[in-house]
Design an enzyme around this catalytic site. Structure first.
Site, PDB file in Angstrom:
ATOM      1  N   CYS A  69     -13.297-125.498 -16.709  1.00  0.00           N
ATOM      2  CA  CYS A  69     -12.092-126.171 -17.598  1.00  0.00           C
ATOM      3  C   CYS A  69     -10.989-126.554 -16.956  1.00  0.00           C
ATOM      4  O   CYS A  69      -9.905-127.258 -17.473  1.00  0.00           O
ATOM      5  CB  CYS A  69     -11.832-124.795 -18.897  1.00  0.00           C
ATOM      6  SG  CYS A  69     -13.251-124.068 -20.378  1.00  0.00           S
ATOM      7  N   CYS A  79      -7.020-121.330 -31.715  1.00  0.00           N
ATOM      8  CA  CYS A  79      -8.362-121.584 -30.908  1.00  0.00           C
ATOM      9  C   CYS A  79      -8.715-122.934 -30.519  1.00  0.00           C
ATOM     10  O   CYS A  79      -7.806-123.601 -31.756  1.00  0.00           O
ATOM     11  CB  CYS A  79     -10.065-121.274 -31.495  1.00  0.00           C
ATOM     12  SG  CYS A  79     -10.185-119.714 -31.629  1.00  0.00           S
ATOM     13  N   SER A  80      -8.123-123.838 -29.210  1.00  0.00           N
ATOM     14  CA  SER A  80      -8.601-125.188 -29.134  1.00  0.00           C
ATOM     15  C   SER A  80      -9.990-125.226 -30.107  1.00  0.00           C
ATOM     16  O   SER A  80     -11.007-124.157 -29.849  1.00  0.00           O
ATOM     17  CB  SER A  80      -8.660-125.387 -27.820  1.00  0.00           C
ATOM     18  OG  SER A  80      -9.731-124.471 -26.960  1.00  0.00           O
ATOM     19  N   ILE A 130     -13.473-127.734 -30.493  1.00  0.00           N
ATOM     20  CA  ILE A 130     -14.913-128.178 -29.469  1.00  0.00           C
ATOM     21  C   ILE A 130     -14.667-129.961 -29.190  1.00  0.00           C
ATOM     22  O   ILE A 130     -14.246-130.077 -30.989  1.00  0.00           O
ATOM     23  CB  ILE A 130     -16.337-127.994 -30.401  1.00  0.00           C
ATOM     24  CG1 ILE A 130     -16.454-126.322 -30.127  1.00  0.00           C
ATOM     25  CG2 ILE A 130     -17.495-128.953 -29.459  1.00  0.00           C
ATOM     26  CD1 ILE A 130     -16.793-125.588 -28.457  1.00  0.00           C
ATOM     27  N   LYS A 182      -4.559-127.318 -28.200  1.00  0.00           N
ATOM     28  CA  LYS A 182      -4.867-126.814 -29.807  1.00  0.00           C
ATOM     29  C   LYS A 182      -4.965-128.623 -30.061  1.00  0.00           C
ATOM     30  O   LYS A 182      -5.950-128.133 -31.060  1.00  0.00           O
ATOM     31  CB  LYS A 182      -3.776-126.024 -30.192  1.00  0.00           C
ATOM     32  CG  LYS A 182      -3.074-125.535 -31.656  1.00  0.00           C
ATOM     33  CD  LYS A 182      -5.023-124.714 -31.552  1.00  0.00           C
ATOM     34  CE  LYS A 182      -5.214-124.748 -32.977  1.00  0.00           C
ATOM     35  NZ  LYS A 182      -6.327-125.875 -33.660  1.00  0.00           N
ATOM     36  N   HIS A 236      -9.873-130.290 -26.691  1.00  0.00           N
ATOM     37  CA  HIS A 236      -9.504-129.421 -24.854  1.00  0.00           C
ATOM     38  C   HIS A 236     -12.016-130.050 -25.039  1.00  0.00           C
ATOM     39  O   HIS A 236     -12.669-129.081 -24.682  1.00  0.00           O
ATOM     40  CB  HIS A 236     -10.154-127.784 -25.362  1.00  0.00           C
ATOM     41  CG  HIS A 236     -10.034-127.466 -24.127  1.00  0.00           C
ATOM     42  ND1 HIS A 236      -9.860-127.994 -22.730  1.00  0.00           N
ATOM     43  CD2 HIS A 236     -10.922-125.965 -23.662  1.00  0.00           C
ATOM     44  CE1 HIS A 236     -10.298-127.622 -22.214  1.00  0.00           C
ATOM     45  NE2 HIS A 236     -10.301-125.552 -22.156  1.00  0.00           N
TER      46      HIS A 236
HETATM   47  C1  LIG Z   1     -10.494-121.670 -19.678  1.00  0.00           C
HETATM   48  C2  LIG Z   1     -10.956-122.352 -20.991  1.00  0.00           C
HETATM   49  O1  LIG Z   1     -10.599-123.381 -21.546  1.00  0.00           O
HETATM   50  S1  LIG Z   1     -12.173-121.504 -22.317  1.00  0.00           S
HETATM   51  C3  LIG Z   1     -11.634-122.480 -24.172  1.00  0.00           C
HETATM   52  C4  LIG Z   1     -13.146-123.267 -24.065  1.00  0.00           C
HETATM   53  N1  LIG Z   1     -12.519-123.698 -25.185  1.00  0.00           N
HETATM   54  C5  LIG Z   1     -13.541-122.866 -26.149  1.00  0.00           C
HETATM   55  O2  LIG Z   1     -13.622-121.560 -26.189  1.00  0.00           O
HETATM   56  C6  LIG Z   1     -13.416-123.156 -27.577  1.00  0.00           C
HETATM   57  C7  LIG Z   1     -13.337-122.294 -28.585  1.00  0.00           C
HETATM   58  N2  LIG Z   1     -13.512-122.980 -29.795  1.00  0.00           N
HETATM   59  C8  LIG Z   1     -14.653-122.587 -30.665  1.00  0.00           C
HETATM   60  O3  LIG Z   1     -15.103-122.500 -30.139  1.00  0.00           O
HETATM   61  C9  LIG Z   1     -14.414-123.752 -31.531  1.00  0.00           C
HETATM   62  O4  LIG Z   1     -13.851-124.299 -32.050  1.00  0.00           O
HETATM   63  C10 LIG Z   1     -14.251-122.712 -32.964  1.00  0.00           C
HETATM   64  C11 LIG Z   1     -15.419-121.334 -33.180  1.00  0.00           C
HETATM   65  C12 LIG Z   1     -13.335-121.331 -32.980  1.00  0.00           C
HETATM   66  C13 LIG Z   1     -14.529-123.262 -34.164  1.00  0.00           C
HETATM   67  O5  LIG Z   1     -15.929-123.779 -34.671  1.00  0.00           O
HETATM   68  P1  LIG Z   1     -16.594-123.859 -36.134  1.00  0.00           P
HETATM   69  O6  LIG Z   1     -16.349-122.822 -36.792  1.00  0.00           O
HETATM   70  O7  LIG Z   1     -17.656-124.333 -35.409  1.00  0.00           O
HETATM   71  O8  LIG Z   1     -16.016-124.447 -36.595  1.00  0.00           O
HETATM   72  P2  LIG Z   1     -16.035-126.413 -37.436  1.00  0.00           P
HETATM   73  O9  LIG Z   1     -16.250-127.234 -36.533  1.00  0.00           O
HETATM   74  O10 LIG Z   1     -18.119-125.577 -38.524  1.00  0.00           O
HETATM   75  O11 LIG Z   1     -15.435-126.760 -37.781  1.00  0.00           O
HETATM   76  C14 LIG Z   1     -14.831-125.516 -39.770  1.00  0.00           C
HETATM   77  C15 LIG Z   1     -12.778-126.222 -39.411  1.00  0.00           C
HETATM   78  O12 LIG Z   1     -12.612-126.323 -39.384  1.00  0.00           O
HETATM   79  C16 LIG Z   1     -11.916-126.908 -38.322  1.00  0.00           C
HETATM   80  N3  LIG Z   1     -11.652-126.724 -36.959  1.00  0.00           N
HETATM   81  C17 LIG Z   1     -12.473-126.229 -36.299  1.00  0.00           C
HETATM   82  N4  LIG Z   1     -12.157-125.429 -35.055  1.00  0.00           N
HETATM   83  C18 LIG Z   1     -10.892-125.849 -35.815  1.00  0.00           C
HETATM   84  C19 LIG Z   1      -9.848-125.129 -33.764  1.00  0.00           C
HETATM   85  N5  LIG Z   1      -9.764-125.388 -32.906  1.00  0.00           N
HETATM   86  N6  LIG Z   1      -8.259-125.808 -35.099  1.00  0.00           N
HETATM   87  C20 LIG Z   1      -8.066-126.341 -35.924  1.00  0.00           C
HETATM   88  N7  LIG Z   1      -9.258-126.767 -36.935  1.00  0.00           N
HETATM   89  C21 LIG Z   1     -10.336-126.323 -36.424  1.00  0.00           C
HETATM   90  C22 LIG Z   1     -13.001-128.137 -38.615  1.00  0.00           C
HETATM   91  O13 LIG Z   1     -12.389-129.453 -38.113  1.00  0.00           O
HETATM   92  C23 LIG Z   1     -13.396-127.882 -39.786  1.00  0.00           C
HETATM   93  O14 LIG Z   1     -12.736-128.262 -40.535  1.00  0.00           O
HETATM   94  P3  LIG Z   1     -13.362-129.447 -41.952  1.00  0.00           P
HETATM   95  O15 LIG Z   1     -14.450-128.655 -42.268  1.00  0.00           O
HETATM   96  O16 LIG Z   1     -11.934-130.093 -42.539  1.00  0.00           O
HETATM   97  O17 LIG Z   1     -14.398-129.698 -41.328  1.00  0.00           O
END
Ligand SMILES: CC(=O)SCCNC(=O)CCNC(=O)[C@H](O)C(C)(C)COP(=O)(O)OP(=O)(O)OC[C@H]1O[C@@H](n2cnc3c(N)ncnc32)[C@H](O)[C@@H]1OP(=O)(O)O
Length: 390
Positions: free
Chosen positions: A88, A211-212, A214, A333, A337
């Site tokens: 990242c 969480c940030s 995708i 956020k 990301h």
């Molecule tokens: C050093 C580093 O940078 S490590 C970090 C690396 N990045 C990560 O690990 C990513 C972390 N985030 C994630 O894995 C995913 O975003 C999760 C698990 C939090 C959510 O994923 P999913 O469960 O698949 O969510 P999905 O895509 O189905 O979205 C469901 C709803 O929530 C919303 N949503 C999803 N993620 C987020 C979020 N982070 N913030 C706000 N809203 C969100 C979507 O827009 C969707 O809304 P809608 O139903 O109105 O369309």
């Protein structure tokens, strides 16, 4: 070493983008930054592109050459283009490589870009691709994902310093507030502490709004020697320092998981190089991949005392208008990301702020800004300091 300036910047829209391919995104960012700088393609000496995992997300490797080709810099100009990978922190590290190439005198005009297209695969695949930034043998294979690793950091921070879920939530509330004013942000809706606390649990104590997301997106900046920067722009922004540090890749090998030592050391190296300290920084973009990560970052970079990041956030010290505005862009956020692009997007935000072009999220009188980009759970950290004055 020569002094280095940024003379052009561009972000694409961040978010899920069905109508743009991986290459469309990075070409849009690169061409936009070149246009912003008003520099002819023939003047570009080299290119560094941050990308974490094109192979897993879009089945594309050999990314430097691909991007040079589609930017029109390969076929006749044969501009060297190098992919940079540090999970990242790939974008921040691409910026650092570009900085070195200009500072050393090797190159004059250099593009630093970052790109990731993450939404073309199911979330479960994205999650396992991201988990490759952790220690495969000791973390990934046991099922650890990044929400899980940062949840452990959050739990320990709560245990040691009394940080609360409300304080974590306030990070997300602030960053969504800022993100509503950023036209490229994935999420431009404001949220409340209650909404965060009642959102679905991902890895206790981190909920989905901690969480940030995708994200697809790309960003680019153009670097030039400070001596010629005014030939291209009236508002060059100078890179005063670049600091990088590494740490153990596995979280369990750290002496204290609430401090990211790589952030502390990269920050210290950048402060020393610039001859500045935390009190001289007017605003900072930190790596808030999870809300707890922002709290650790502002502590590790010396903006607040260790353990007081949650309290400072709750008291509004990190809001626009506060003592040290943090993540005026909306951060990872709210902006999203796209991992390879994030470090460059942070630099674009600081440049826009120091140029006075940040609109409703402008920090009044901003002169010195910082970016902080992290790979994995803190195995790589890259910190840059920027100034509007040479
Ligand atoms: C050093 C580093 O940078 S490590 C970090 C690396 N990045 C990560 O690990 C990513 C972390 N985030 C994630 O894995 C995913 O975003 C999760 C698990 C939090 C959510 O994923 P999913 O469960 O698949 O969510 P999905 O895509 O189905 O979205 C469901 C709803 O929530 C919303 N949503 C999803 N993620 C987020 C979020 N982070 N913030 C706000 N809203 C969100 C979507 O827009 C969707 O809304 P809608 O139903 O109105 O369309």
């Amino acid at each position: 070493m020569r002094e280095v300036a940024i003379i052009g910047v561009k972000n694409t829209l961040f978010g899920e983008q069905w109508d743009r391919s991986f290459r469309d995104l990075v070409v849009e960012a690169g061409v936009g930054a070149v246009e912003d700088a008003g520099v002819a393609g023939e003047r570009i000496d080299s290119m560094f592109v941050g990308n974490m995992s094109g192979g897993q997300f879009v089945e594309q490797e050999h990314i430097g050459a691909l991007i040079a080709d589609y930017s029109g810099l390969a076929k006749n100009l044969h501009v060297p283009s190098t992919r940079v990978e540090a999970a990242c922190a790939s974008g921040g590290l691409a910026l650092r490589q570009a900085f070195y190439s200009v500072a050393s005198g090797m190159d004059d005009i250099v593009i630093a870009a970052g790109v990731e297209k993450m939404t073309d695969v199911p979330s479960s695949k994205a999650s396992s691709a991201l988990a490759a930034a952790a220690d495969r043998e000791w973390e990934g294979i046991m099922g650890a994902t990044f929400p899980g690793l940062y949840a452990m950091i959050a739990r320990m921070h709560m245990h040691k310093y009394g940080t609360t879920s409300e304080q974590l939530a306030q990070v997300a509330v602030k960053n969504h507030y800022n993100g509503q004013f950023n036209p490229i942000a994935q999420y431009r809706n404001t949220i409340t502490v209650d909404a965060v606390l009642s959102s679905i649990m991902v890895a206790d104590p981190l909920r989905i709004f901690d969480c940030s997301p995708i994200t697809d997106g790309a960003s680019a900046v153009i670097l030039a020697p400070a001596d010629v920067a005014h030939e291209y722009t009236d508002t060059p922004i100078y890179i005063k320092a670049s600091g990088q540090a590494s740490d153990t890749i596995a979280l369990h090998d750290r002496r204290d998981i609430t401090t990211l030592d790589a952030s502390v050391v990269a920050g210290r190296r950048a402060y020393e190089m610039a001859g500045l300290g935390p009190k001289d920084i007017d605003l900072v973009e930190v790596h808030d991949c999870f809300t707890i990560a922002e709290i650790c970052a502002i502590e590790d970079l010396g903006f607040v005392k260790k353990g007081e990041g949650g309290k400072a956030t709750q008291q509004g010290e990190t809001a626009i208008g506060g003592r040290i505005p943090v993540n005026t862009s909306g951060g990872l956020k709210a902006c999203g990301h796209p991992v390879g692009a994030t470090g460059i997007k942070q630099a674009v935000e600081i440049v826009q702020q120091l140029r006075g072009e940040a609109g409703k999220r402008q920090v009044d009188g901003a002169e010195v800004g910082m970016t902080h980009n992290v790979g994995g759970s803190g195995a790589t950290a890259v910190v840059h300091i920027f100034s509007r004055n040479r």
